[in-house]
Write a protein that holds these residues in place. Sequence first.
Motif, short mmCIF file in Angstrom:
data_model
loop_
_atom_site.label_atom_id
_atom_site.label_comp_id
_atom_site.label_asym_id
_atom_site.label_seq_id
_atom_site.Cartn_x
_atom_site.Cartn_y
_atom_site.Cartn_z
N LYS A 1 0.68 -1.17 -0.09
CA LYS A 1 -0.05 0.09 0.08
C LYS A 1 0.86 1.22 -0.01
O LYS A 1 0.26 2.26 -0.02
N THR A 2 2.29 1.16 0.09
CA THR A 2 3.13 2.42 0.34
C THR A 2 3.72 2.54 -1.45
O THR A 2 3.55 1.46 -2.28
N GLN A 3 4.39 3.77 -1.48
CA GLN A 3 4.94 3.62 -2.68
C GLN A 3 6.47 3.70 -2.59
O GLN A 3 7.40 4.20 -3.19
N VAL A 4 6.88 2.61 -1.75
CA VAL A 4 8.25 2.34 -1.51
C VAL A 4 8.87 1.86 -2.65
O VAL A 4 8.59 0.94 -3.11
N ARG A 5 10.07 2.28 -2.59
CA ARG A 5 11.10 1.96 -3.81
C ARG A 5 11.74 0.49 -3.53
O ARG A 5 12.34 0.23 -2.61
N VAL A 6 11.60 -0.37 -4.45
CA VAL A 6 12.04 -1.62 -4.45
C VAL A 6 13.02 -2.20 -5.72
O VAL A 6 12.73 -1.43 -6.80
N ILE A 7 13.87 -2.92 -5.38
CA ILE A 7 14.78 -3.37 -6.75
C ILE A 7 14.09 -4.53 -6.97
O ILE A 7 14.16 -5.70 -6.37
N PRO A 8 13.37 -4.78 -8.03
CA PRO A 8 12.65 -6.11 -8.35
C PRO A 8 13.41 -7.35 -8.35
O PRO A 8 13.11 -8.32 -7.75
N SER A 9 14.69 -7.22 -8.81
CA SER A 9 15.49 -8.34 -8.96
C SER A 9 15.79 -8.87 -7.64
O SER A 9 16.12 -10.03 -7.47
N HIS A 10 16.14 -7.96 -6.57
CA HIS A 10 16.44 -8.38 -5.31
C HIS A 10 15.40 -8.85 -4.41
O HIS A 10 15.74 -9.09 -3.22
N GLU A 11 14.28 -8.40 -4.50
CA GLU A 11 13.17 -8.29 -3.70
C GLU A 11 11.98 -9.30 -4.00
O GLU A 11 12.00 -9.45 -5.22
N LEU A 12 11.42 -9.95 -2.87
CA LEU A 12 9.99 -10.47 -3.00
C LEU A 12 8.96 -9.19 -3.56
O LEU A 12 8.94 -8.43 -2.82
N ASP A 13 8.73 -9.60 -4.67
CA ASP A 13 7.81 -8.53 -5.45
C ASP A 13 6.43 -8.12 -4.81
O ASP A 13 5.61 -9.12 -4.54
N VAL A 14 6.16 -6.99 -3.92
CA VAL A 14 5.23 -6.76 -2.93
C VAL A 14 3.82 -6.62 -3.90
O VAL A 14 2.77 -6.61 -3.22
N HIS A 15 4.17 -6.21 -5.12
CA HIS A 15 2.85 -6.13 -6.01
C HIS A 15 2.31 -7.43 -6.52
O HIS A 15 1.43 -7.58 -7.12
N ASP A 16 3.22 -8.56 -6.15
CA ASP A 16 2.88 -9.93 -6.90
C ASP A 16 2.34 -10.80 -5.86
O ASP A 16 2.74 -11.01 -4.62
N SER B 1 16.32 -8.56 3.75
CA SER B 1 16.23 -7.43 3.16
C SER B 1 17.52 -6.69 3.81
O SER B 1 18.04 -5.50 2.90
N ALA B 2 18.41 -7.06 4.98
CA ALA B 2 19.27 -6.23 5.53
C ALA B 2 20.38 -5.92 4.89
O ALA B 2 20.81 -4.78 4.88
N PRO B 3 21.05 -6.70 3.64
CA PRO B 3 21.88 -6.16 3.06
C PRO B 3 21.86 -5.16 2.09
O PRO B 3 22.65 -4.31 1.86
N ARG B 4 20.39 -4.85 1.77
CA ARG B 4 20.21 -3.89 0.77
C ARG B 4 19.47 -2.64 1.43
O ARG B 4 18.98 -1.79 0.84
N VAL C 1 18.02 -6.38 12.71
CA VAL C 1 18.86 -7.81 12.83
C VAL C 1 20.38 -7.31 13.76
O VAL C 1 21.22 -8.17 13.89
N SER C 2 20.56 -5.97 13.65
CA SER C 2 21.75 -5.60 14.18
C SER C 2 21.75 -4.97 15.58
O SER C 2 22.72 -4.50 16.20
N GLY C 3 20.56 -5.32 16.13
CA GLY C 3 20.28 -4.58 17.36
C GLY C 3 19.99 -3.07 17.36
O GLY C 3 20.57 -2.45 18.52
N PHE C 4 19.55 -2.66 16.47
CA PHE C 4 19.40 -0.96 16.35
C PHE C 4 20.66 -0.19 16.67
O PHE C 4 20.51 0.87 17.29
N GLN C 5 21.59 -0.72 15.92
CA GLN C 5 22.78 0.00 16.16
C GLN C 5 22.98 1.22 15.82
O GLN C 5 23.32 2.11 16.32
N MET C 6 22.55 1.52 14.58
CA MET C 6 22.46 3.07 13.92
C MET C 6 21.50 3.86 14.99
O MET C 6 21.84 5.14 15.14
N THR C 7 20.24 3.46 15.27
CA THR C 7 19.47 4.21 16.00
C THR C 7 20.06 4.41 17.49
O THR C 7 19.99 5.75 17.84
N ARG C 8 20.94 3.55 17.89
CA ARG C 8 21.55 3.75 19.32
C ARG C 8 22.55 4.84 19.09
O ARG C 8 22.80 5.95 19.86
#
Lengths: 275, 275
Positions: free
Chosen positions: A122-137, A158-161, A169-176
Amino acid sequence: MRILTRAERAQLAMVLEVSAYPKPGNVDRCHDYPDTQLEHFLASAIMARPAFESAEKGEGGVGKLIHQAVELTSGHTGGNTHFGAFILLIPLVMGDGIPGALRAARTTTVEDALEFYKAFGKTQVRVIPSHELDVHDPASLETIGKRGMTLYDLMLYSAPRDMVAREWVSGFQMTRRGADLLHAAGCGRQAIVTAFLSLLALEPDTFIVKKHGPEVAARTMEKAREVLEGIRDLQAFDQECIDKGINPGSIADIIIASIYIALGEGWKWDCSGTA
Amino acid sequence: MRILTRAERAQLAMVLEVSAYPKPGNVDRCHDYPDTQLEHFLASAIMARPAFESAEKGEGGVGKLIHQAVELTSGHTGGNTHFGAFILLIPLVMGDGIPGALRAARTTTVEDALEFYKAFGKTQVRVIPSHELDVHDPASLETIGKRGMTLYDLMLYSAPRDMVAREWVSGFQMTRRGADLLHAAGCGRQAIVTAFLSLLALEPDTFIVKKHGPEVAARTMEKAREVLEGIRDLQAFDQECIDKGINPGSIADIIIASIYIALGEGWKWDCSGTA
C-alpha cells in the motif's frame, strides 16, 4: 512538566525530525519536494497515533501495527512519508526501548510477515525488483507462507540492501548511535542536524542506493563528512542534493528512531526550557 | 482515503495553520520568536489530542476540557501556544460544527467557568488588569461563584476586548468567514495565508490591542488590506511585524477554527492530491 506517553514521544520524534534544517536533500522546515511536503509529514505524524497507542498497550502484533500505521496515514496523498520510521518505531514503542524492541522483532511470526507485506503493497516504497520479493505480486505472499518466513526473516533477507531492515538484525545499532550523537550534540534542532549529518557520513543511505546507485550514495557520505569537517558548505550541499533528488530517506527514518530513544533518556528537544 | 476523526481534524488544523507562511508577525514555517518556536506549536498540537477525543465523545464539560488541553500541553515550555484555539476548537469538536458549538457554549455552567479560570491561570495569556477578573487572584474564582457566572457569561464579559471570546457570543462569525475565505481561495497553504490576511484586514486583532494598543492594531489592519490590494509587500510587512513583536495571535486562533470547519466541509489542504 508531565511525562509524555510513548505514543506521544514517537509522534514528537516524527515532527521534530522533519522540522529540523538544513537536512541535506530531505523535506525539512525550509524545503519541500513537489509531491511530498512538510505538511504531509506533519499530517502523517498526527494520523499514526492509534497504531502507536496500540503498540504501547501491547495490543496487536508488530506486522499488524505497521500495517495499521500505513492505513491510518493513507489520509494524505504525499506518498510514502514514514513507512521506514514505522518499521523502527512500532517495535521500539512496543518494547519500550531497544532490548524490548529486539525481543518483539525476534518473536514475530509468519502472520506478521504477511501483514507487513500487505502494508508494503500500500506504500510507494522503492524496491529493486530483482532483489526483492515483489510486493505487488500476490505470489510473494504465497512464498512467504510456504517458506514459513517470519517478519524477522524478511528483515534478515532485506538487511544487506536496506539499512532500516538492518536495524532489526543489528540490534538497532545506528538508532543507538544516533541517540548518543543527539546527547553529545546538546539540545534542540541543531543537535538533530548534527546527528543526521554524522549518520549520513557513517554509512551509505540505502534509499539513495536504490534510487541513484551505490556511487552516488558513497559520494553523498563523503560530502556529509566534508561538511562535518568544515570544508564543505551545508546549505550548498543541501541545495545540490535537492536539485538532484538525492534524499537520504533511510537515515531520516533512523534519526526519528534515535530521537524517540533520546527523548526517553532525557534529551532536551527544546533549548529554551526544560522540555 | 479514510475520513479523519474530529480530533484529528482539530490537530491537523493546528499544524496547517502554523506551517503556512508568510503570516505577518506570527510563528510560521519560516519564523520563530526567541521563546516560542515552530516546534512548540507542533508539540502542542500532538499533546492536546486526548482533550479533543473526549470532546468528540461528549465526555466532560467545555471548561474542563479546555483545562485538560492546557494541562496536556504543559509538556513544552514555549509559553502559550494554543489557548485561544482550544477555546474555539473544544466546543466546535464537541458540537460537530458551529450550531452544535453554540449549543455547547450556551449551556455551560459555573463549573465550566471555574475550570476555565483554573486553566487561564496556568497559561501566560496577556490580560489587562483593570478590565478583567484577575486570573491570578483567588478572589476572582470566588466572585464567579458568587455571581453565578457561567463560562458563556465570562465570554460575554470578555467579548468587547477579546475577539476569541466574541466568537462564542457572535455565533462564530469570524470562524465562519475564515472558512468561507478558505473555500474561495482554493487549496493548500496559500489559501490559509490569503484567509489569514483577509481576516486581519477585517477586524483589529485584540491580542495586538492588548499588547500594543488600539492604534497599532488598526494600523496593522490597514497594512493587511494594502497587502491584499497589492500595494504593500507581504514579506516586508511580515518582517516589520516580527521586528516589532506585533503578532496577530487571536486571528491565528480563529483561522485554526476556520481550517477545522473548512476541512469538515471538504476543503483540500493538499493541492497535490485529494486530501
